[in-house]
Enzyme design. Sequence first.
Site, short mmCIF file in Angstrom:
data_model
loop_
_atom_site.label_atom_id
_atom_site.label_comp_id
_atom_site.label_asym_id
_atom_site.label_seq_id
_atom_site.Cartn_x
_atom_site.Cartn_y
_atom_site.Cartn_z
N ARG A 73 0.83 -1.01 0.08
CA ARG A 73 0.24 -0.13 -0.05
C ARG A 73 0.73 1.32 -0.13
NH1 ARG A 73 -4.77 -1.69 4.25
NH2 ARG A 73 -6.21 -2.93 2.84
N LYS A 97 -16.77 -14.89 4.84
CA LYS A 97 -17.91 -14.16 4.77
C LYS A 97 -18.68 -14.07 3.79
CE LYS A 97 -15.43 -11.07 8.24
NZ LYS A 97 -15.16 -9.58 8.57
N GLY A 105 -6.70 -9.46 1.79
CA GLY A 105 -5.51 -9.70 2.50
C GLY A 105 -4.95 -11.03 2.49
N GLY A 162 -11.84 -5.23 0.79
CA GLY A 162 -13.49 -4.84 0.95
C GLY A 162 -13.92 -3.77 -0.11
#
Length: 403
Positions: A40, A203, A361, A384
Amino acid sequence: MENIKTVSDFNFKNKIALVRVDFNVPVNNNQSSQVIDDTRILYSLPTIQKIISDSGKVVLISHFGRPKGKCSKIYSLKFIISYLSKRLKIPIQFSENCIGKAVEKKISELKNREILLLENIRFYKEEEEGDENFAFQLSKLGDIYVNDAFGVSHRTHASITIVPKFFREKKCIGFLMEKEIQSLKKVLGKGIAPITILLGGAKISSKIAIIENLINLVDYLLIGGAMSYPFIKAQGGKIGNSLVDEYKDFEALKKIIEQYQKQKKTKIFFPKDVIIANSFKNSAKTKIVPIHSIPNGWMGLDIGPTSIKNFCEIINFSRTILWNGPLGVFEFQNFSSGTTSIAKAIVRATENGAFSLVGGGDSIAALKMKKYETKISYLSTGGGAMLESLKDKILPGIKAIIS
């Protein structure tokens, strides 16, 4: 989206650029806080360098971890200073505060080509609350607002969605954001067929809207990992003690499968077999069974050999690939085969000319375990945010720039 301004549209000479970056990077947990994965930060450097080369001044805003609105040494951004200074080859100044007279004084003393890093923005509870007055105080720190924090652009936080309002036409995105938007367009907007999207991880609740949106947009949707078990259960299968997300609307899942079966373009695939274990540990007893027939007391921890073969065959002839989420508990060596095989197949497809986009990740960590990260077309800095983009919505952080 075509008319969104980037840093290339501005000359920053004698201007203060208020740059929202995402320096929420993984670090080791000892006192030295060494950066483990600097992706990042590296991706944000071109934006900072552009402003500096224009003889502009840079004020960096970032969060780190989840301090929940309280100051904490554990979550201080001070550890980034030496790393950033070494990368940019210039000294980095630091402010203990994000708003107020002290930080305003430091900024007034900034010279062209100098950089000031503000302390963790999440030390202020107003950041995550999207507080208007807090955002106004932040906006006073710069002349031009730059969002280069794709990883949090799906959040409605003050520094992402409220601060830009005070800059009117003087706001834009950085090079990192531009690459993220372009890469996503290469998948859904202008992707070369066959287009394959592979979703794994645990998820399912955060991915329902994505799965619904992808009908008729892609050629193949492969669903694996823990998020496949609720779908199997919805079809009447036995999943034993396999992990099931809090999502319990099995009728809704059944309807999604029926929707996919009714149309002709998008084919949806689930694993056919899985490697199951009698406990959640690497040394557990294992066996391979059909995914619909997992006995009680056993849990699926990886996709099986037939599933690996099926998924890899589809990836091999795909021309556009997006992957988010592991196919099993890859951290355990005995249950890493599915995830690493998929990673290898995506690398091979990329080498043969396919465009590949990987985000999240765990997916990136799996690539790095095998040193595959440089063999993918683009690594997304926001799992996300990338997934939210697949819901056919403009991310709040991008909307704030174009509105």
